[in-house]
Motif scaffolding. Structure first.
Motif, PDB file in Angstrom:
ATOM      1  N   LEU A 138       0.887  -1.067  -0.077  1.00  0.00           N
ATOM      2  CA  LEU A 138       0.114   0.088   0.045  1.00  0.00           C
ATOM      3  C   LEU A 138       0.831   1.140  -0.067  1.00  0.00           C
ATOM      4  CD1 LEU A 138      -3.058  -0.741   2.380  1.00  0.00           C
ATOM      5  CD2 LEU A 138      -2.890  -0.819  -0.191  1.00  0.00           C
ATOM      6  N   LYS A 139       2.050   1.233   0.770  1.00  0.00           N
ATOM      7  CA  LYS A 139       2.673   2.192   0.704  1.00  0.00           C
ATOM      8  C   LYS A 139       3.469   2.591  -0.809  1.00  0.00           C
ATOM      9  CE  LYS A 139       4.432   2.410   5.429  1.00  0.00           C
ATOM     10  NZ  LYS A 139       5.607   2.303   6.344  1.00  0.00           N
ATOM     11  N   ASN A 198      -7.089  10.240  -7.522  1.00  0.00           N
ATOM     12  CA  ASN A 198      -7.178  10.331  -9.018  1.00  0.00           C
ATOM     13  C   ASN A 198      -6.467   9.289  -9.630  1.00  0.00           C
ATOM     14  OD1 ASN A 198      -9.032  12.618  -8.642  1.00  0.00           O
ATOM     15  ND2 ASN A 198      -7.468  14.118  -8.764  1.00  0.00           N
ATOM     16  N   ASN A 199      -5.461   8.760  -9.095  1.00  0.00           N
ATOM     17  CA  ASN A 199      -4.442   7.847 -10.036  1.00  0.00           C
ATOM     18  C   ASN A 199      -4.839   6.341  -9.594  1.00  0.00           C
ATOM     19  OD1 ASN A 199      -3.407   9.638 -11.851  1.00  0.00           O
ATOM     20  ND2 ASN A 199      -2.075  10.370  -9.716  1.00  0.00           N
ATOM     21  N   LEU A 200      -5.379   5.843  -8.336  1.00  0.00           N
ATOM     22  CA  LEU A 200      -5.086   4.713  -7.806  1.00  0.00           C
ATOM     23  C   LEU A 200      -6.787   4.329  -8.232  1.00  0.00           C
ATOM     24  CD1 LEU A 200      -3.986   2.260  -6.586  1.00  0.00           C
ATOM     25  CD2 LEU A 200      -4.652   3.294  -4.245  1.00  0.00           C
ATOM     26  N   GLY A 243       0.345   8.876  -5.460  1.00  0.00           N
ATOM     27  CA  GLY A 243      -0.057   9.961  -4.893  1.00  0.00           C
ATOM     28  C   GLY A 243       1.398  11.008  -4.951  1.00  0.00           C
ATOM     29  N   LEU A 244       2.400  10.493  -4.941  1.00  0.00           N
ATOM     30  CA  LEU A 244       3.621  11.287  -4.950  1.00  0.00           C
ATOM     31  C   LEU A 244       4.195  11.561  -6.436  1.00  0.00           C
ATOM     32  CD1 LEU A 244       6.211  12.856  -3.642  1.00  0.00           C
ATOM     33  CD2 LEU A 244       7.171  10.407  -3.436  1.00  0.00           C
ATOM     34  N   GLN A 245       4.328  10.297  -7.161  1.00  0.00           N
ATOM     35  CA  GLN A 245       4.580  10.431  -8.448  1.00  0.00           C
ATOM     36  C   GLN A 245       3.683  10.751  -9.680  1.00  0.00           C
ATOM     37  OE1 GLN A 245       6.651   6.590  -8.924  1.00  0.00           O
ATOM     38  NE2 GLN A 245       8.354   7.035  -7.443  1.00  0.00           N
ATOM     39  N   GLY A 246       2.466  10.587  -9.055  1.00  0.00           N
ATOM     40  CA  GLY A 246       1.336  10.949 -10.118  1.00  0.00           C
ATOM     41  C   GLY A 246       1.150   9.568 -11.236  1.00  0.00           C
ATOM     42  N   ILE A 247       1.565   8.545 -11.064  1.00  0.00           N
ATOM     43  CA  ILE A 247       1.387   7.351 -11.961  1.00  0.00           C
ATOM     44  C   ILE A 247       0.108   6.707 -11.793  1.00  0.00           C
ATOM     45  CG2 ILE A 247       2.335   5.330 -12.636  1.00  0.00           C
ATOM     46  CD1 ILE A 247       5.070   6.154 -11.582  1.00  0.00           C
ATOM     47  N   PRO A 248      -0.786   6.699 -12.659  1.00  0.00           N
ATOM     48  CA  PRO A 248      -2.024   6.066 -12.717  1.00  0.00           C
ATOM     49  C   PRO A 248      -1.667   4.461 -12.545  1.00  0.00           C
ATOM     50  CG  PRO A 248      -2.071   7.600 -14.631  1.00  0.00           C
ATOM     51  CD  PRO A 248      -0.709   7.338 -14.069  1.00  0.00           C
ATOM     52  N   MET A 249      -2.437   3.940 -11.729  1.00  0.00           N
ATOM     53  CA  MET A 249      -2.186   2.436 -11.443  1.00  0.00           C
ATOM     54  C   MET A 249      -3.533   1.789 -11.022  1.00  0.00           C
ATOM     55  SD  MET A 249       1.184   2.239  -8.997  1.00  0.00           S
ATOM     56  CE  MET A 249       2.481   1.243  -9.957  1.00  0.00           C
TER      57      MET A 249
END
Length: 181
Positions: A4-5, A89-91, A12-18
Motif C-alpha cells: 500500500l505504501k 485520482n490515480n489509484l 500520490g507522489l509520482q502521479g502514476i496512474p495504477m
C-alpha cells in the motif's frame, strides 16, 4: 502494508496512474479488507506512513504542488490533501470476488466500502426470478397507460427476454467459442 505504501507513493507522489487488482483468493488476513474498505470509502489509510516518511513525501511534493497549484501555500495540511487527491485520482482498485456463498455477504456487511465504493460487473448469468424482480422494481414507479395485468406481463416479458438473451449467449459460445454478455 508495504504494498500500500508503494501504491500511494507511486500514485500520490509520482502521479502514476495504477490499478491494484485484488481477488478473494488473495485474502490471507481479513484485516487487509479494512484497509481496502478505508481506501474505497475515504481514499486514505490512516497512519499508513510514519511522521518522518510523510515529511519526506511532502518535501518532494512541494515543487509539484507549486507548479500545479501556484496559489496554494505549501502548508503540511495542503500538501497532505494534495497528496491524497493525487492518490485518489490515480489509484484504481479492481476487486474480483465471487458472490457465491456466505463469505461475500459477510464481507459486504463488515466492510460496506466494498459495495458502496465500487461499480459492480456481473459476469455470471442472473436467475430469471432476479431479472423479473429488477424489472418490477424499476417499473413499479413508472407510469404506464394500461391496466395492472398488462404492466405485470411487461415486467415478466422483460425478465423473460433478458433470460432468453442469456440462453442465446450460451449457444453462441458453444457454437463459435466467443463469449458475449
Amino acid at each position: 502494508m508495504d504494498d500500500l505504501k508503494i501504491l500511494y507513493r507511486s500514485t500520490g507522489l509520482q502521479g502514476i496512474p495504477m490499478s491494484f487488482i485484488f481477488t478473494d483468493n488473495d485474502i490471507k488476513n481479513e484485516a487487509f479488507l479494512e484497509y481496502l474498505n478505508n481506501i474505497l470509502s475515504s481514499g486514505e489509510v490512516s497512519n499508513l506512513f510514519a511522521r518522518d516518511e510523510m515529511d519526506e513525501i511532502q518535501q518532494e511534493l512541494i515543487p509539484v504542488m507549486k507548479k500545479e497549484l501556484p496559489r496554494h501555500p505549501p502548508t503540511p495540511e495542503n500538501l497532505y490533501e494534495y497528496f491524497l487527491s493525487r492518490a485518489r485520482n490515480n489509484l484504481h482498485i479492481v476487486l474480483c470476488f465471487s458472490p457465491v456463498g456466505e463469505k461475500f455477504r459477510n464481507r459486504a456487511l463488515k466492510f460496506p466500502g466494498l459495495i458502496s465504493g465500487c461499480t459492480m460487473d456481473w459476469f455470471a448469468r442472473w436467475p430469471k426470478d432476479a431479472l423479473i424482480a429488477v424489472a418490477k422494481h424499476f417499473l413499479s414507479s413508472f407510469e404506464m397507460q394500461c391496466v395492472e395485468e398488462v404492466k405485470e406481463q411487461i415486467v415478466y416479458s422483460m425478465g423473460f427476454i433478458h433470460d432468453g438473451v442469456a440462453e442465446q449467449c450460451v449457444r453462441y459460445f458453444e457454437r463459435f467459442r466467443r463469449s458475449t454478455h
